[in-house]
Design a protein around this motif. Structure first.
Motif: not given
Length: 356
Positions: A58-68
């Motif tokens: 299963k692929v997770d493409c998510s991330l956070t930038l400056f806590n967003e």
């Protein structure tokens, strides 16, 4: 069904019929002979992906930038005057980005008021999970006008400032000149109304062009993260870090300002090396496939930004077109990651590239 395109290449072909020749040349316009624009896309092909087998998960493409949060490392770049492409302009683009859980950067040259864009974005995303909504700043000839734009952005809830630094003068875009492109009466940069206009001569533009002291002054005026857009040189990247900048966008302005410069993907690794692993580094220019996004992340980008495809999608089908364009890229990236055997963005690195 107007938004039936299956790729960004198909989007470009379909959107051409929705724009008159002058508008098409404005959107597609390039500086000089278009060498930098062409190189932005062609250089991606020189980086080859190296898949690993029997590792699909299963692929997770998510991330956070400056806590967003972002569902994938994709944002819409700050494009001027989007009402040229569709009456809803930036309102449609912001809503589409938020609906796809992706980020949006509003241009200083927006054709919709920033307060209305902020409301459109907030209405399309859950407040606790809203992706990045940033404001791009062209520093104005009068410092007080720049401060006014910053305060408006802060008051409207924009969460970072993206300062464009690679266009102190406008590039020579011959195709626009040939078609005689000019703004229609109903489209303008609404946030600049009442402000001192930029000079019209080269000497005048250079006399009020920002410098590194301008960035230091800006840093002292706002607590928002500051991101410099338009960095190609590792030396400039190091200077940006030294003056307290929070992030960098590796960009050559889509090949619209200075022709004959390297592709952004060619500069990315050296810029990343100059600022180290902790600083946020993004890239725009030439992204047309999910595989392009994967290659950029492998070479050090935290996120990529889309420019011309945004205007093409708007022209084709407004917010629905933009949302479809973003969904295609998200799905392509997830498929590429699965085939590479990378279940998260952290697993995209140089080991995923052949011979690099």
């Amino acid at each position: 069904m107007t938004n039936s395109f299956l790729s960004l290449a198909g989007l470009e072909l379909q959107s051409r019929s929705r724009m008159n020749d002058a508008l098409w040349q404005y959107v597609a316009g390039v500086a000089g002979d278009g060498l930098s624009f062409q190189r932005n896309q062609a250089a991606f092909d020189e980086f080859k992906l190296l898949p690993r087998v029997l590792r699909a998960a299963k692929v997770d493409c998510s991330l956070t930038l400056f806590n967003e949060p972002l569902a994938a490392p994709i944002m819409l770049a700050p494009l001027a005057l989007q009402c040229l492409a569709h009456p809803d302009g930036e309102l449609a683009s912001a809503a589409a980005a938020m609906a796809q859980d992706l980020g949006f950067v509003l241009s200083t040259l927006s054709s919709c008021p920033m307060a209305e864009v902020a409301r459109a974005a907030c209405g399309a995303a859950l407040p606790a999970k809203r992706p990045p909504l940033w404001f791009q700043l062209y520093l104005q000839p009068r410092w007080q006008d720049s401060l006014s734009l910053i305060r408006r952005a802060e008051d409207c809830g924009f969460s970072a400032l993206v300062v464009t630094v690679d266009a102190p003068v406008t590039g020579l875009r011959l195709s626009e000149l040939r078609t005689g492109f000019s703004l229609p009466a109903n489209v303008s940069a609404v946030e600049l109304e009442g402000m001192q206009p930029a000079p019209t001569t080269l000497d005048g533009l250079l006399a009020c062009a920002p410098d590194w002291r301008s960035i230091e002054a800006l840093r002292s005026e706002s607590s928002l993260p500051i991101i410099l857009k338009g960095i190609l040189s590792p030396a400039d990247a190091a200077l940006a870090k030294a003056v307290g900048v929070d992030g960098i966008i590796v960009s050559n302005h889509g090949g619209r300002v200075l022709d004959g410069v390297p592709a952004t993907i060619e500069c990315l690794s050296a810029v990343r090396a100059a600022v180290g692993p902790e600083m946020t580094v993004m890239l725009d220019g030439g992204i047309r496939r999910g595989s392009d996004i994967a290659k950029a992340v492998c070479l050090g980008a935290d996120c990529v930004l889309l420019g011309r495809p945004l205007m093409q999608a708007l022209a084709l089908d407004g917010a629905l077109g933009v949302a479809r364009m973003l969904k295609i890229l998200k799905d392509e990236l997830a498929m590429v990651m699965a085939l590479l055997g990378a279940s998260s963005l952290k697993e995209l690195n140089r080991d995923c590239l052949w011979g690099k």
